[in-house]
Write a protein that holds these residues in place. Structure first.
Motif, short mmCIF file in Angstrom:
data_model
loop_
_atom_site.label_atom_id
_atom_site.label_comp_id
_atom_site.label_asym_id
_atom_site.label_seq_id
_atom_site.Cartn_x
_atom_site.Cartn_y
_atom_site.Cartn_z
N GLY A 202 -16.23 -44.98 41.49
CA GLY A 202 -14.88 -45.10 42.02
C GLY A 202 -13.81 -44.89 40.97
O GLY A 202 -12.70 -45.40 41.10
N TRP A 203 -14.15 -44.11 39.93
CA TRP A 203 -13.21 -43.84 38.85
C TRP A 203 -12.67 -42.41 39.00
O TRP A 203 -13.40 -41.50 39.36
CB TRP A 203 -13.90 -43.92 37.48
CG TRP A 203 -14.36 -45.29 37.08
CD1 TRP A 203 -14.22 -46.45 37.80
CD2 TRP A 203 -15.06 -45.63 35.88
NE1 TRP A 203 -14.79 -47.49 37.10
CE2 TRP A 203 -15.30 -47.02 35.93
CE3 TRP A 203 -15.49 -44.91 34.78
CZ2 TRP A 203 -15.96 -47.69 34.90
CZ3 TRP A 203 -16.15 -45.56 33.75
CH2 TRP A 203 -16.39 -46.94 33.81
N ARG A 204 -11.39 -42.25 38.71
CA ARG A 204 -10.78 -40.92 38.70
C ARG A 204 -10.59 -40.48 37.26
O ARG A 204 -10.04 -41.23 36.44
CB ARG A 204 -9.43 -40.95 39.43
CG ARG A 204 -8.71 -39.61 39.40
CD ARG A 204 -7.38 -39.63 40.12
NE ARG A 204 -6.70 -38.36 39.93
CZ ARG A 204 -6.97 -37.26 40.62
NH1 ARG A 204 -7.89 -37.29 41.56
NH2 ARG A 204 -6.33 -36.13 40.37
N ILE A 205 -11.00 -39.28 36.92
CA ILE A 205 -10.93 -38.80 35.54
C ILE A 205 -9.53 -38.27 35.24
O ILE A 205 -9.05 -37.34 35.89
CB ILE A 205 -11.99 -37.72 35.27
CG1 ILE A 205 -13.39 -38.30 35.48
CG2 ILE A 205 -11.84 -37.16 33.86
CD1 ILE A 205 -14.50 -37.27 35.39
N ASP A 206 -8.88 -38.89 34.26
CA ASP A 206 -7.52 -38.51 33.87
C ASP A 206 -7.49 -37.55 32.68
O ASP A 206 -6.51 -36.83 32.49
CB ASP A 206 -6.71 -39.76 33.50
CG ASP A 206 -6.62 -40.75 34.63
OD1 ASP A 206 -5.88 -40.47 35.58
OD2 ASP A 206 -7.31 -41.79 34.58
N MET A 207 -8.56 -37.56 31.87
CA MET A 207 -8.49 -36.89 30.58
C MET A 207 -9.88 -36.43 30.14
O MET A 207 -10.87 -37.14 30.35
CB MET A 207 -7.93 -37.88 29.55
CG MET A 207 -7.69 -37.37 28.17
SD MET A 207 -7.13 -38.73 27.08
CE MET A 207 -5.62 -39.25 27.92
N ILE A 208 -9.93 -35.24 29.56
CA ILE A 208 -11.12 -34.75 28.87
C ILE A 208 -10.85 -34.81 27.38
O ILE A 208 -9.81 -34.32 26.91
CB ILE A 208 -11.45 -33.31 29.29
CG1 ILE A 208 -11.85 -33.25 30.77
CG2 ILE A 208 -12.57 -32.73 28.42
CD1 ILE A 208 -11.95 -31.83 31.33
N LEU A 209 -11.77 -35.41 26.63
CA LEU A 209 -11.67 -35.47 25.18
C LEU A 209 -12.77 -34.58 24.60
O LEU A 209 -13.92 -34.99 24.50
CB LEU A 209 -11.84 -36.92 24.69
CG LEU A 209 -10.82 -37.94 25.18
CD1 LEU A 209 -11.24 -39.34 24.77
CD2 LEU A 209 -9.43 -37.61 24.64
N VAL B 190 -15.75 -37.91 27.56
CA VAL B 190 -15.89 -37.32 26.23
C VAL B 190 -16.82 -36.13 26.35
O VAL B 190 -18.02 -36.28 26.62
CB VAL B 190 -16.44 -38.34 25.22
CG1 VAL B 190 -16.57 -37.69 23.84
CG2 VAL B 190 -15.53 -39.58 25.15
N ASP B 191 -16.25 -34.95 26.21
CA ASP B 191 -16.94 -33.69 26.42
C ASP B 191 -17.41 -33.56 27.88
O ASP B 191 -17.35 -34.51 28.65
CB ASP B 191 -18.09 -33.49 25.42
CG ASP B 191 -17.57 -33.21 24.01
OD1 ASP B 191 -16.54 -32.54 23.88
OD2 ASP B 191 -18.19 -33.68 23.04
N THR B 192 -17.85 -32.34 28.22
CA THR B 192 -18.18 -32.06 29.62
C THR B 192 -19.45 -31.22 29.70
O THR B 192 -19.41 -30.07 30.11
CB THR B 192 -17.02 -31.34 30.32
OG1 THR B 192 -16.79 -30.07 29.68
CG2 THR B 192 -15.74 -32.16 30.29
N PRO B 193 -20.59 -31.79 29.33
CA PRO B 193 -21.82 -30.99 29.37
C PRO B 193 -22.17 -30.46 30.75
O PRO B 193 -22.72 -29.36 30.87
CB PRO B 193 -22.89 -31.96 28.85
CG PRO B 193 -22.28 -33.31 28.93
CD PRO B 193 -20.82 -33.12 28.77
N ASP B 194 -21.85 -31.21 31.80
CA ASP B 194 -22.17 -30.79 33.18
C ASP B 194 -21.10 -31.37 34.10
O ASP B 194 -21.13 -32.56 34.43
CB ASP B 194 -23.56 -31.30 33.56
CG ASP B 194 -24.01 -30.85 34.94
OD1 ASP B 194 -23.15 -30.56 35.79
OD2 ASP B 194 -25.23 -30.79 35.18
N GLY B 195 -20.16 -30.52 34.50
CA GLY B 195 -19.01 -31.00 35.27
C GLY B 195 -19.40 -31.66 36.57
O GLY B 195 -18.82 -32.69 36.96
N LYS B 196 -20.38 -31.10 37.27
CA LYS B 196 -20.77 -31.67 38.56
C LYS B 196 -21.39 -33.04 38.40
O LYS B 196 -21.09 -33.98 39.16
CB LYS B 196 -21.72 -30.71 39.29
CG LYS B 196 -21.03 -29.44 39.76
CD LYS B 196 -21.98 -28.53 40.55
CE LYS B 196 -21.24 -27.29 41.04
NZ LYS B 196 -22.15 -26.37 41.79
N THR B 197 -22.26 -33.19 37.41
CA THR B 197 -22.87 -34.51 37.16
C THR B 197 -21.82 -35.53 36.77
O THR B 197 -21.84 -36.68 37.24
CB THR B 197 -23.94 -34.41 36.06
OG1 THR B 197 -24.98 -33.53 36.49
CG2 THR B 197 -24.54 -35.76 35.74
#
Length: 259
Positions: free
Chosen positions: A50-57, A34-41
């Motif tokens: 061990g989670w792969r991100i499928d979606m940005i909300l 949910v949102d992306t304040p800091d992509g690297k973090t």
């Protein structure tokens, strides 16, 4: 880690006072941020789990909410769900949504709610099944976002939409502002016993370095002055007896801006 029925939410600090939220649908294993304040973090946190991100909300266009979109899209190739009313302000958008639309994270349905005021296109995401709502910068614990683009009547109507959710809804808001919000709330609502108790709890949590987010909507309804702008006693104490709630909200917001 918050285990909420069909969803698991991993919350972590980002930037100075933002929170990142990785949300996993347990039935499918699909993950959203949910949102992306800091992509690297955010990527580091997903790797650790061990989670792969499928979606940005995305909830709205402000840089501390979309700044990590390019990094995460490049890394994961994830879809970007974003408010239609924000136009082209959000990069890499793959689907534009508005109030009443439904987003599927695996088997979990997320209903989009239009909540303009902080920005004109701001949206929230609500899962009735999980009993959670991600409200961005519209509502904070004991506070609300600054009224950058909307007007008081519009913002108050948005807060009413959130207040109308089931009282046990768990509210995930995007910043750790609660201690400062509690100080202000006490300044205008000093006789509220529930608020006094909340303020003590908040102070204890922060003294231990613990987050005050998420919060239960029922507690916010009792203690958050921005959700109580239609309370006759609070209005009277502000010198606004009989005024429409949006005018009371405007006065509270103005006082908070100057506090």
């Amino acid at each position: 880690m918050h285990h909420l029925g069909p969803l698991t939410v991993h919350q972590f600090p980002c930037l100075q006072d933002n929170y990142g939220f990785l949300v996993r649908d347990e039935a499918s294993g699909q993950v959203a941020t949910v949102d992306t304040p800091d992509g690297k973090t955010i990527a580091e946190q997903s790797d650790r789990l061990g989670w792969r991100i499928d979606m940005i909300l995305n909830t709205h266009w402000h840089p501390d909410h979309i700044g990590g979109n390019p990094h995460l899209v490049e890394r994961f190739g994830c879809d970007v769900i974003a408010p239609a009313a924000e136009g082209e302000k959000i990069p890499h958008k793959t689907r534009a949504v508005a109030g009443g639309d439904e987003v599927r994270l695996g088997e979990t349905r997320l209903r989009v709610i239009d909540v303009p005021g902080h920005t004109l296109g701001h949206i929230a995401y609500h899962s009735e099944e999980a009993g959670v709502a991600f409200v961005g910068d519209t509502l904070f614990s004991l506070g609300c976002g600054r009224m950058f683009e909307g007007d008081p009547e519009t913002f108050w109507a948005s807060l009413l939409k959130i207040r109308a959710l089931p009282a046990e809804t768990i509210i995930f808001c995007a910043h750790e502002y609660t201690a400062a919000n509690a100080e202000f709330a006490l300044s205008i609502d000093p006789a509220n016993p529930a608020l006094k108790a909340r303020a003590e709890d908040v102070a204890a949590l922060r003294a231990r370095g613990e987050p005050t987010v998420p919060v239960r909507l029922a507690d916010e309804i009792e203690t958050n002055p921005f959700l109580r702008a239609d309370d006759a006693g609070l209005a009277a104490s502000l010198g606004l007896a009989g005024a429409p709630p949006h005018e009371v909200f405007a006065e509270i917001r103005s006082r908070k801006d100057r506090f």
